[in-house]
Every structure is written in C-alpha cells, then in structure tokens.
Design a protein around this motif. Structure first.
Motif, PDB file in Angstrom:
ATOM      1  N   ALA A 145       7.231   2.150 -10.615  1.00 53.89           N
ATOM      2  CA  ALA A 145       5.927   1.489 -10.580  1.00 53.89           C
ATOM      3  C   ALA A 145       6.015   0.091 -11.163  1.00 53.89           C
ATOM      4  O   ALA A 145       6.860  -0.208 -12.010  1.00 53.89           O
ATOM      5  CB  ALA A 145       4.897   2.311 -11.353  1.00 53.89           C
ATOM      6  N   HIS A 157       0.812  -1.207   0.000  1.00 49.23           N
ATOM      7  CA  HIS A 157       0.000   0.000   0.000  1.00 49.23           C
ATOM      8  C   HIS A 157       0.853   1.268   0.000  1.00 49.23           C
ATOM      9  O   HIS A 157       0.329   2.366  -0.020  1.00 49.23           O
ATOM     10  CB  HIS A 157      -0.912   0.006   1.222  1.00 49.23           C
ATOM     11  CG  HIS A 157      -0.169   0.020   2.527  1.00 49.23           C
ATOM     12  ND1 HIS A 157       0.347  -1.138   3.088  1.00 49.23           N
ATOM     13  CD2 HIS A 157       0.176   1.040   3.362  1.00 49.23           C
ATOM     14  CE1 HIS A 157       0.960  -0.838   4.233  1.00 49.23           C
ATOM     15  NE2 HIS A 157       0.866   0.479   4.411  1.00 49.23           N
ATOM     16  N   LEU A 158       2.179   1.117   0.091  1.00 47.06           N
ATOM     17  CA  LEU A 158       3.046   2.295   0.091  1.00 47.06           C
ATOM     18  C   LEU A 158       3.017   2.977  -1.262  1.00 47.06           C
ATOM     19  O   LEU A 158       2.968   2.316  -2.310  1.00 47.06           O
ATOM     20  CB  LEU A 158       4.488   1.892   0.444  1.00 47.06           C
ATOM     21  CG  LEU A 158       4.733   1.358   1.868  1.00 47.06           C
ATOM     22  CD1 LEU A 158       6.198   0.984   2.033  1.00 47.06           C
ATOM     23  CD2 LEU A 158       4.315   2.383   2.907  1.00 47.06           C
ATOM     24  N   SER A 159       3.077   4.306  -1.233  1.00 45.24           N
ATOM     25  CA  SER A 159       3.108   5.059  -2.476  1.00 45.24           C
ATOM     26  C   SER A 159       4.510   5.047  -3.066  1.00 45.24           C
ATOM     27  O   SER A 159       5.490   4.664  -2.394  1.00 45.24           O
ATOM     28  CB  SER A 159       2.656   6.493  -2.221  1.00 45.24           C
ATOM     29  OG  SER A 159       3.577   7.162  -1.376  1.00 45.24           O
ATOM     30  N   ASP A 160       4.615   5.459  -4.303  1.00 45.29           N
ATOM     31  CA  ASP A 160       5.925   5.527  -4.961  1.00 45.29           C
ATOM     32  C   ASP A 160       6.856   6.474  -4.210  1.00 45.29           C
ATOM     33  O   ASP A 160       8.075   6.236  -4.139  1.00 45.29           O
ATOM     34  CB  ASP A 160       5.750   5.990  -6.404  1.00 45.29           C
ATOM     35  CG  ASP A 160       5.074   4.929  -7.254  1.00 45.29           C
ATOM     36  OD1 ASP A 160       4.958   3.781  -6.781  1.00 45.29           O
ATOM     37  OD2 ASP A 160       4.650   5.261  -8.389  1.00 45.29           O
ATOM     38  N   ARG A 161       6.291   7.555  -3.667  1.00 42.92           N
ATOM     39  CA  ARG A 161       7.129   8.512  -2.936  1.00 42.92           C
ATOM     40  C   ARG A 161       7.708   7.874  -1.675  1.00 42.92           C
ATOM     41  O   ARG A 161       8.884   8.066  -1.341  1.00 42.92           O
ATOM     42  CB  ARG A 161       6.300   9.736  -2.577  1.00 42.92           C
ATOM     43  CG  ARG A 161       7.091  10.821  -1.871  1.00 42.92           C
ATOM     44  CD  ARG A 161       6.209  12.033  -1.632  1.00 42.92           C
ATOM     45  NE  ARG A 161       6.944  13.072  -0.927  1.00 42.92           N
ATOM     46  CZ  ARG A 161       6.418  14.246  -0.571  1.00 42.92           C
ATOM     47  NH1 ARG A 161       5.143  14.494  -0.875  1.00 42.92           N
ATOM     48  NH2 ARG A 161       7.140  15.147   0.052  1.00 42.92           N
ATOM     49  N   GLN A 162       6.877   7.088  -0.959  1.00 44.35           N
ATOM     50  CA  GLN A 162       7.355   6.413   0.254  1.00 44.35           C
ATOM     51  C   GLN A 162       8.403   5.356  -0.068  1.00 44.35           C
ATOM     52  O   GLN A 162       9.387   5.172   0.656  1.00 44.35           O
ATOM     53  CB  GLN A 162       6.167   5.805   0.999  1.00 44.35           C
ATOM     54  CG  GLN A 162       5.218   6.830   1.595  1.00 44.35           C
ATOM     55  CD  GLN A 162       3.954   6.199   2.134  1.00 44.35           C
ATOM     56  OE1 GLN A 162       3.477   5.192   1.579  1.00 44.35           O
ATOM     57  NE2 GLN A 162       3.422   6.774   3.203  1.00 44.35           N
ATOM     58  N   LYS A 163       8.191   4.647  -1.147  1.00 45.07           N
ATOM     59  CA  LYS A 163       9.188   3.656  -1.564  1.00 45.07           C
ATOM     60  C   LYS A 163      10.525   4.320  -1.889  1.00 45.07           C
ATOM     61  O   LYS A 163      11.608   3.813  -1.518  1.00 45.07           O
ATOM     62  CB  LYS A 163       8.671   2.885  -2.782  1.00 45.07           C
ATOM     63  CG  LYS A 163       7.430   2.037  -2.503  1.00 45.07           C
ATOM     64  CD  LYS A 163       6.919   1.396  -3.779  1.00 45.07           C
ATOM     65  CE  LYS A 163       5.624   0.605  -3.521  1.00 45.07           C
ATOM     66  NZ  LYS A 163       5.100   0.016  -4.762  1.00 45.07           N
TER      67      LYS A 163
END
Length: 478
Positions: A49, A3-9
């Motif tokens: 992504a 559920h993590l966003s690309d920014r968090q990753k």
C-alpha cells in the motif's frame, strides 16, 4: 490504474515472477512499466500500500481561522454554513491569509464536539440530558421501589358541566415487575391529594380480584414537584416506614420506565377512544368527546388489569403480574388497614352525627359505632372512586368505617342498629346508677339552712299535724 486493489497489483507482479516480461504485462494491464516495478519493490519490502501522507489529518488552514469558524458555529442562533464561510473569508482577506473553501468550512463545523454544540444550543440542561452519565437504579424484588408521576392525557372528556377538558393521570409503577400498582384520574392539575389517592390505591387490596399488586414499597421515587413533597405524604411514608426519594430539581432522568408506560397508553388505548388528540394537531380531537371521567376510569382500569399487566413486557420478557407474583414474595402490609386512611381526601367540613347516621355528599352513612357519638362532630375521609364507604375520625383518631346501604355491598340491619342502641343505653344507665349512688352517699347540704330554735323543757311537745283525709278511698284497707 490507481483503482486496482492490492490483490490485483500483487497478481500482476506474480506474472512477472512467472517469466512474463514487464512490457507485456504493461501492455495488457494499462499500467506503466515504472509503476509495475515500483509495486514489485513494495511487495519485496512487505508494504504494497501507498505510505500515508505525512500531513494526513492535519489542516493546512491557519489555526486562527479554524478557531474563528468554531466560534461562529457555536453562536446562538446558529448561523448557516454559507454565512460562516463568507465571514471567515472576509476575516482571512483582512489578515492576508488564504480563504478556506466552503467544503473545508463545513468539515470543520461538523467536526465540532457534539457536547459543545448541545451546551451551546440548550445550556446545562440540554447537555445533561444527552451526554451526562446517569445512574440507572436496578431492583431485584417486587415492591422494592415504586415510581410515581403525572401526565396530561391526549384525549378530551366531559366534566360535570359537560365541558370538554383534558384529564390528568397519576401512575404508581412497580420498578421490578413494571406492573401498575395504582393510579388516579382528575380533570384538574395534579395536587398532593391526587398523589395520595394513587398511593392509597397502590398499597391497598384492589376491588378487582385479578389486580393483585398491593402492599408497601421500600422506596417511593417521584419528582420534586410540590404535589409530591407535601407534608401529608411525607408523614404517611414516615409512619409506614417507606423511604421517600425525590429526583433532583429540574432533572427528569431516572423515570424512563414510567414514561414508557405513558407511551403505551398513548399509542394503544387513547386512539380507540372518542375525543383522542393525535400528536401534532394542536390539541384538536379527531372526534367529539363523549366519555365522562368515571367512564374513562373504568376503561383505564380494564386496560391496566386485563391487558397491560397480563402480557409480556418488552424489557423483562415476562408479564408484569406474573413477574410481581414470582417466587415466594409476600407483600408488606400496614399493621392496621386504617393506617393508610390518612391518604384519603378529607371532607371540607366536619359532620355532626345524627340519630340516623352521617349525612355526606347527599348520602346517609351508618355504623353501629356511631350510636355512642350522636350529637358530636367527626371528620370524614373518603375515596372518590368508592363512595359506598367513608372513614370517620374523632379528635384526630380513627373512629370507624361507615357505609351507605344503597351504595355499598355491605348491609347494616335493623337488628344491628337495635343492638348498638341497646348496648349504648345500658352503658349509659349503668353510668347513671353509679353516679346516683355517689350522689346519695354525699353529706347533706346544710350551708344555708337556718339554725333550729332552742327547746323549752316546760312546754310539752306539740302533736304532729295530721294530714287531712280525703273522701276517696284508694285501698281496701282504708
């Protein structure tokens, strides 16, 4: 942690680049080391992504089952999704195919082209009304185009027999300004006569001084009903150089502006009247009808002139009257005012000119011109809104306008009638003298006169007999 966003990753990968070990990052984030390393590799390759699935957008259901679902969905009457799901399941089992789930069937049904669904539900007319492109006529000046149409009003009134009836309204609307140019009310279904009366009022100068819309349009646009296609209106439009255009048979598009006015009447005027019929009540009024046709006519005229034509229109942002009067526009008027009289109602029978005028609708109408037509038959044309004046035609030619002194603001004095009588009498006397002079100059009639006896010269002429004098003396010389 999908559920993590690309920014968090990207932030977790940046921590590793700053010297934080993968194990510590995995411990605090709850993401496995292998997943963190995979994210780092994608960031290095420029695509964080997840790559799209190769089968995304493609259905795994056999094509023949998709076609069967669509075929069942467009049947009439339209079946339910549950019914389609059961039928397709039976078909799949018979053919040895995996049966699709309910959700899949619903997605396929909802993905059907809306145009195809409309065509299946209502045929060509339903598809045309919803999806076909339409050509919207635009005008650039007042009186360039008028629209004319009918509607059955949602109100009950009382007719001449005090019976509750729903009236019909005929409207003539200026396309450019949205101003109402004329109208007609009736308790019977629309006819060519009512259409003609509405057009007559629209083109004529109004009794109400504030109602300035008048003149002749370049185009008169209406539907293809028999009341608009009468030879009477066509001939008048031809004589007045007005182009008459009818919509296609069964195609109501193109008259949205006049339909918008009908909604205004229904929502803003009729709910305040006794006998109003709310939508969805099956024709039952909220209160007992009290208005007559004449009273409703007065109410409607005040609403049109004082409210609708004077307030800003939602589409143009300008009041219809103000927009109609804008610029240096001068309406085109008929060459003669009586050119419009052919649009008026015609009396059911001709009337004979009496010595005191015309008797029509239990009213006496007089005009000085009638002095020359006493004893002759004339045709009466009239406007039911204004019986103070009628138009008279003789041998299909306009004769004069006659007024009812007790109904009209105009008056005809005894001096006017006396002058007309004297003029007519003098003309007849002059004609009589001329004919008498002609008769006197004709040769004597001797066709059947007996021949004179032969004259004998030996016989003296007999003295002429003298008349016997009577004893009464009549002159002093006797």
């Amino acid at each position: 942690m999908a559920h993590l966003s690309d920014r968090q990753k990207a932030e977790l990968v940046r921590q590793h680049l700053d010297g934080v070990p993968w194990t510590r990052i995995a411990e605090h984030s709850g993401v496995t080391v292998r997943t963190l390393q995979r994210w780092a590799a994608r960031i290095g390759a420029g695509q964080l992504a997840r790559p799209p699935r190769r089968d995304k957008g493609a259905s795994r259901i056999p094509t023949e089952l998709v076609t069967a679902i669509e075929a069942l969905a467009v049947r009439r009457p339209a079946p339910t999704i549950a019914y389609i799901h059961r039928r397709v399941g039976d078909i799949a089992r018979d053919r040895g195919l995996p049966a699709p789930g309910y959700t899949t069937v619903r997605q396929i049904v909802h993905a059907i082209d809306p145009g195809l669904t409309a065509l299946a539900e209502g045929g060509d007319a339903a598809y045309r009304d919803k999806f076909e492109l339409v050509y919207r006529r635009t005008t650039t000046a007042p009186n360039e185009q008028w629209q004319m149409d009918h509607t059955l009003l949602d109100v009950m009134i009382l007719d001449d027999k005090q019976t509750s009836v729903r009236p019909w309204l005929t409207i003539v609307l200026d396309d450019y300004s949205r101003a109402v140019a004329g109208y007609a009310l009736a308790v019977s279904a629309p006819t060519s006569e009512r259409s003609a009366l509405a057009f007559h009022q629209a083109a004529s100068r109004k009794r109400h001084a504030s109602w300035v819309v008048s003149g002749l349009p370049d185009v008169l646009y209406s539907d293809h009903g028999s009341d608009f296609t009468s030879a009477r209106i066509e001939q008048v439009c031809l004589d007045l150089h007005v182009r008459l255009i009818h919509s296609r048979v069964g195609v109501p598009q193109g008259r949205g502006k006049i339909e918008r006015f009908y909604r205004t009447i229904t929502t803003e005027l009729l709910p305040h009247l006794p006998g109003f019929i709310p939508h969805g009540t099956g024709g039952t009024p909220t209160s007992a009808p009290m208005l007559t046709l004449h009273q409703l006519d007065d109410v409607l005229e005040r609403f049109i002139v004082d409210e609708y034509n004077e307030r800003p229109h939602s589409a143009t942002g300008t009041a219809p009257h103000a927009r109609w009067r804008s610029g240096s526009f001068i309406p085109r008027m008929p060459a003669h005012s009586e050119d419009l009289d052919a649009l008026l109602l015609t009396a059911t029978a001709t009337r004979r000119v009496q010595r005191d005028g015309i008797r029509f609708a239990s009213t006496r109408y007089v005009s000085p011109v009638l002095a020359a037509y006493v004893g002759e038959d004339v045709t009466v044309r009239y406007d039911p809104r204004d019986l103070g004046e009628i138009r008279l035609f003789h041998d299909n030619a306009f004769l004069c306008r006659a007024i009812a002194p007790e109904r009209s603001s105009e008056t005809i004095t005894f001096a006017d009638l006396q002058s007309a009588r004297n003029t007519r009498r003098r003309a007849l006397k002059q004609q009589l003298r001329s004919l008498s002079n002609v008769a006197s100059s004709l040769p004597e009639d001797t066709r059947h006169r007996p021949a004179a006896a032969p004259h004998s010269p030996s016989e003296p002429d007999a003295p002429a007999p003298q008349s016997k004098r009577h004893g009464l003396r009549t002159y002093a010389s006797d």
